[in-house]
Design an enzyme around this catalytic site. Structure first.
Site, short mmCIF file in Angstrom:
data_model
loop_
_atom_site.label_atom_id
_atom_site.label_comp_id
_atom_site.label_asym_id
_atom_site.label_seq_id
_atom_site.Cartn_x
_atom_site.Cartn_y
_atom_site.Cartn_z
N GLY A 50 13.55 69.26 81.75
CA GLY A 50 13.70 69.73 80.38
C GLY A 50 12.51 70.63 80.12
O GLY A 50 11.39 70.14 80.03
N GLN A 67 9.86 69.24 87.53
CA GLN A 67 9.10 68.01 87.81
C GLN A 67 7.64 68.38 88.16
O GLN A 67 7.15 69.37 87.66
CB GLN A 67 9.75 67.17 88.91
CG GLN A 67 11.07 66.53 88.51
CD GLN A 67 12.25 67.49 88.57
OE1 GLN A 67 12.49 68.09 89.58
NE2 GLN A 67 12.98 67.62 87.50
P1 GDP Z 1 7.85 71.24 81.19
O1 GDP Z 1 8.90 70.26 81.58
O2 GDP Z 1 6.72 71.29 82.15
O3 GDP Z 1 8.41 72.61 80.91
O4 GDP Z 1 7.26 70.70 79.81
P2 GDP Z 1 8.11 70.15 78.55
O5 GDP Z 1 8.72 71.32 77.86
O6 GDP Z 1 9.00 69.04 78.95
O7 GDP Z 1 6.96 69.47 77.70
C1 GDP Z 1 5.89 70.20 77.20
C2 GDP Z 1 5.90 70.12 75.66
O8 GDP Z 1 4.65 70.55 75.18
C3 GDP Z 1 6.92 71.04 75.03
O9 GDP Z 1 7.36 70.46 73.83
C4 GDP Z 1 6.11 72.31 74.75
O10 GDP Z 1 6.64 73.07 73.68
C5 GDP Z 1 4.79 71.73 74.39
N1 GDP Z 1 3.61 72.52 74.74
C6 GDP Z 1 3.37 73.26 75.86
N2 GDP Z 1 2.10 73.73 75.84
C7 GDP Z 1 1.54 73.26 74.71
C8 GDP Z 1 0.23 73.36 74.15
O11 GDP Z 1 -0.68 73.95 74.70
N3 GDP Z 1 0.03 72.71 72.96
C9 GDP Z 1 1.00 72.05 72.32
N4 GDP Z 1 0.70 71.49 71.15
N5 GDP Z 1 2.22 71.90 72.83
C10 GDP Z 1 2.49 72.50 74.01
P1 IMO Z 2 10.36 68.46 84.08
O1 IMO Z 2 10.89 69.57 84.96
C1 IMO Z 2 9.05 64.28 83.82
C2 IMO Z 2 11.03 61.47 86.53
C3 IMO Z 2 11.87 60.38 85.93
C4 IMO Z 2 11.67 59.29 86.97
C5 IMO Z 2 11.64 60.05 88.28
C6 IMO Z 2 12.96 60.08 89.02
O2 IMO Z 2 10.82 68.56 82.66
O3 IMO Z 2 8.88 68.34 84.24
P2 IMO Z 2 15.21 61.45 88.61
O4 IMO Z 2 16.13 61.51 87.43
O5 IMO Z 2 14.61 62.77 88.97
O6 IMO Z 2 15.83 60.77 89.81
O7 IMO Z 2 14.00 60.49 88.14
O8 IMO Z 2 11.25 61.38 87.94
N1 IMO Z 2 11.38 62.85 86.12
C7 IMO Z 2 10.67 63.60 85.28
N2 IMO Z 2 9.56 63.29 84.57
N3 IMO Z 2 9.55 65.54 83.79
C8 IMO Z 2 10.64 65.87 84.52
O9 IMO Z 2 11.09 67.14 84.64
C9 IMO Z 2 11.27 64.86 85.29
N4 IMO Z 2 12.34 64.84 86.10
C10 IMO Z 2 12.39 63.60 86.62
O10 IMO Z 2 11.41 60.02 84.66
O11 IMO Z 2 10.39 58.70 86.80
MG MG Z 3 9.97 68.63 80.80
#
Ligand code: GDP
Ligand code: IMO
Ligand code: MG
Length: 435
Positions: free
Chosen positions: A40, A222
């Site tokens: 996500g 991930q």
């Molecule tokens: P990803 O899976 O690595 O793309 O990260 P996610 O989108 O799952 O989670 C990161 C969250 O932190 C998201 O809601 C971003 O909008 C938010 N985010 C990213 N960088 C920053 C930051 O520097 N500060 C804050 N406050 N939020 C951030």
């Molecule tokens: P992004 O790309 C955080 C974690 C799950 C679980 C393990 C295995 O947004 O960083 P799976 O469904 O892949 O078999 O689950 O990996 N996991 C993540 N944790 N961010 C993710 O993706 C993840 N994708 C899988 O929570 O511990």
């Molecule tokens: Mg994510």
């Protein structure tokens, strides 16, 4: 060869979506190379928030070719929903290309993933329940379906029929209903019709772009500590998020990568089970979780929160050959009096700076903390390193010293513009800007 890999250095959710979106303005193509809709990735553009599961995070730019590479496992239902969502919000998805050889997540993969987690009980991995493990398992076992198979009714009938022999037996043994062949074939034919125009030989698309001298970004999902080989097995995902995964899953060779940008939070989070030496189970952790809105993008589960840990950071820098770092979410540490960070680990009565390859050894490790002075000021509006509070600058420098590679970007908010850019020789060279 202007290929840049963006890779998570922790347990996922480091801010790869923001990083990709930020850098994508200057690139022609963004490629997802592994994982599936367990990812996500959040992109914030002004007031708009996009949460992307499969489509690369560069898709918001009209000039972009977005590629879902052969290493990704695709749930066609999620992809179609995501295309509909993006189209409804005015984003053109016509330029999204999907590898013909990417594997398909079928409904029985999802059902098996969920049933298996229930069966594991207290030993569960805490997966996202998206069928990721079973789909990669079938790929390795050579009984999977690939995206190109969705275009051929005869192939679908044969392959799904063969798979169902085992899948239904297993599901029924776990007390879950099995699947009916013709229903699945019709479903898959419908997906194929809808996605036909997007299917492509993405390896040659990527190679063509690189041969033209276009800049291509490879967006990991991930993170390194969830890598099937490098994470704390079995509490890992089923693919290789590390930079090497961009080669196998994106269609390039190792010598075509010229920069690896590691993305990390100024603290750490983990979703799901598994050892986590710096986990915070106190009010400070709860405070960071609340300010950081640390809930899983896919499942909505609360993320576990902990201090920054230098030991796995060095490991991640090594196995990814990280050349520079994007440090995210520094803003969420404002207001903490004393920030702690771990330098060595005590494992089995031995002090070590080496991340253990054994998950069992890791679960016995005790962190040895170093303390850093905190800062009360909010950081959201800061756009240059010099304007950061001195204590925040010292904290950034300390992380940089542990990592032994430059932190080139510091993020102080979710929005594109909330980013501090430091000197960045290689990117500037590419853009024709003097370093
Ligand atoms: P990803 O899976 O690595 O793309 O990260 P996610 O989108 O799952 O989670 C990161 C969250 O932190 C998201 O809601 C971003 O909008 C938010 N985010 C990213 N960088 C920053 C930051 O520097 N500060 C804050 N406050 N939020 C951030
Ligand atoms: P992004 O790309 C955080 C974690 C799950 C679980 C393990 C295995 O947004 O960083 P799976 O469904 O892949 O078999 O689950 O990996 N996991 C993540 N944790 N961010 C993710 O993706 C993840 N994708 C899988 O929570 O511990
Ligand atoms: Mg994510």
């Amino acid at each position: 060869m202007p290929a840049t890999v963006i890779v998570g250095l922790q347990w996922g959710d480091e801010g790869k979506g923001k990083t990709t979106d930020f850098l994508a303005e200057q690139t022609a193509m963004v490629v997802r190379y592994q994982g599936g809709d367990n990812a996500g990735h959040t992109v914030v553009r002004g007031d708009e928030v996009f949460k992307l599961r499969l489509t690369p995070s560069g898709v918001l730019y009209p000039h972009m070719t977005s590629v879902i590479g052969n290493g990704v496992v695709v749930n066609p239902l999620t992809l179609i929903d995501e295309f509909d969502m993006l189209t409804a919000r005015g984003i053109d998805v016509a330029r999204v290309r999907v590898s013909r050889s990417a594997h398909v997540i079928m409904p029985y993969h999802v059902a098996l993933d969920r049933a298996n987690e229930v069966r594991l009980g207290g030993a569960k991995v805490g997966t996202t329940g998206r069928g990721i493990g079973p789909a990669y398992g079938d790929r390795a076992w050579r009984i999977g379906l690939r995206m190109e198979d969705l275009l051929d009714r005869q192939v679908l009938r044969e392959r799904i029929g063969r798979a169902l022999l085992d899948k239904n037996l297993l599901l029924e043994a776990m007390g879950v209903d099995g699947f009916e062949l013709e229903t699945l074939v019709e479903l898959a034919i419908g997906w194929g019709e809808r996605l036909r125009e997007h299917l492509d030989d993405t390896t040659w698309l990527v190679q063509g772009a690189l041969a033209r001298g276009d800049h291509v970004l490879f967006e990991g999902a991930q993170g390194t500590l969830l890598d099937l080989d490098h994470g704390s097995y079995p509490y890992v995902t089923s693919s290789n998020p590390v930079a090497g995964g961009a080669c196998t899953g994106g269609g390039i060779g190792p010598l075509q990568v010229d920069e690896v940008i590691g993305v990390m939070k100024a603290y750490s989070t983990r979703v799901g089970s598994g050892p986590y030496p710096t986990e915070l189970l106190d009010d400070i952790g709860a405070g960071i979780a609340e300010r950081g809105r640390e809930f899983g993008t896919v499942t909505g589960r609360p993320r576990r929160v902990g201090w920054f840990d230098a030991v796995p950071l060095r490991y991640a820098v090594a196995v990814n050959s990280v050349s520079s770092i994007m440090l995210d979410k520094l803003d969420h540490l404002s207001g903490i009096e004393t920030i702690r960070g771990i330098v060595p680990l005590d494992t089995d009565d031995r002090r070590t700076e080496t991340w253990p390859s054994s998950g069992a050894a890791l679960s016995r490790a005790t962190p040895v903390y170093e303390e850093f002075e905190g800062w009360p000021e909010p950081l959201h509006a800061i756009r240059s390193l010099a304007d950061l509070p001195a204590a925040a600058r010292r904290y950034v420098s300390a992380i940089e010293e542990y990592a032994r590679v430059p932190i080139v970007l510091v993020s102080v908010g979710p929005e594109r513009t909330q980013t501090i850019e430091r000197v960045w020789p290689s990117m500037r060279r590419r853009l024709g800007v003097p370093a």
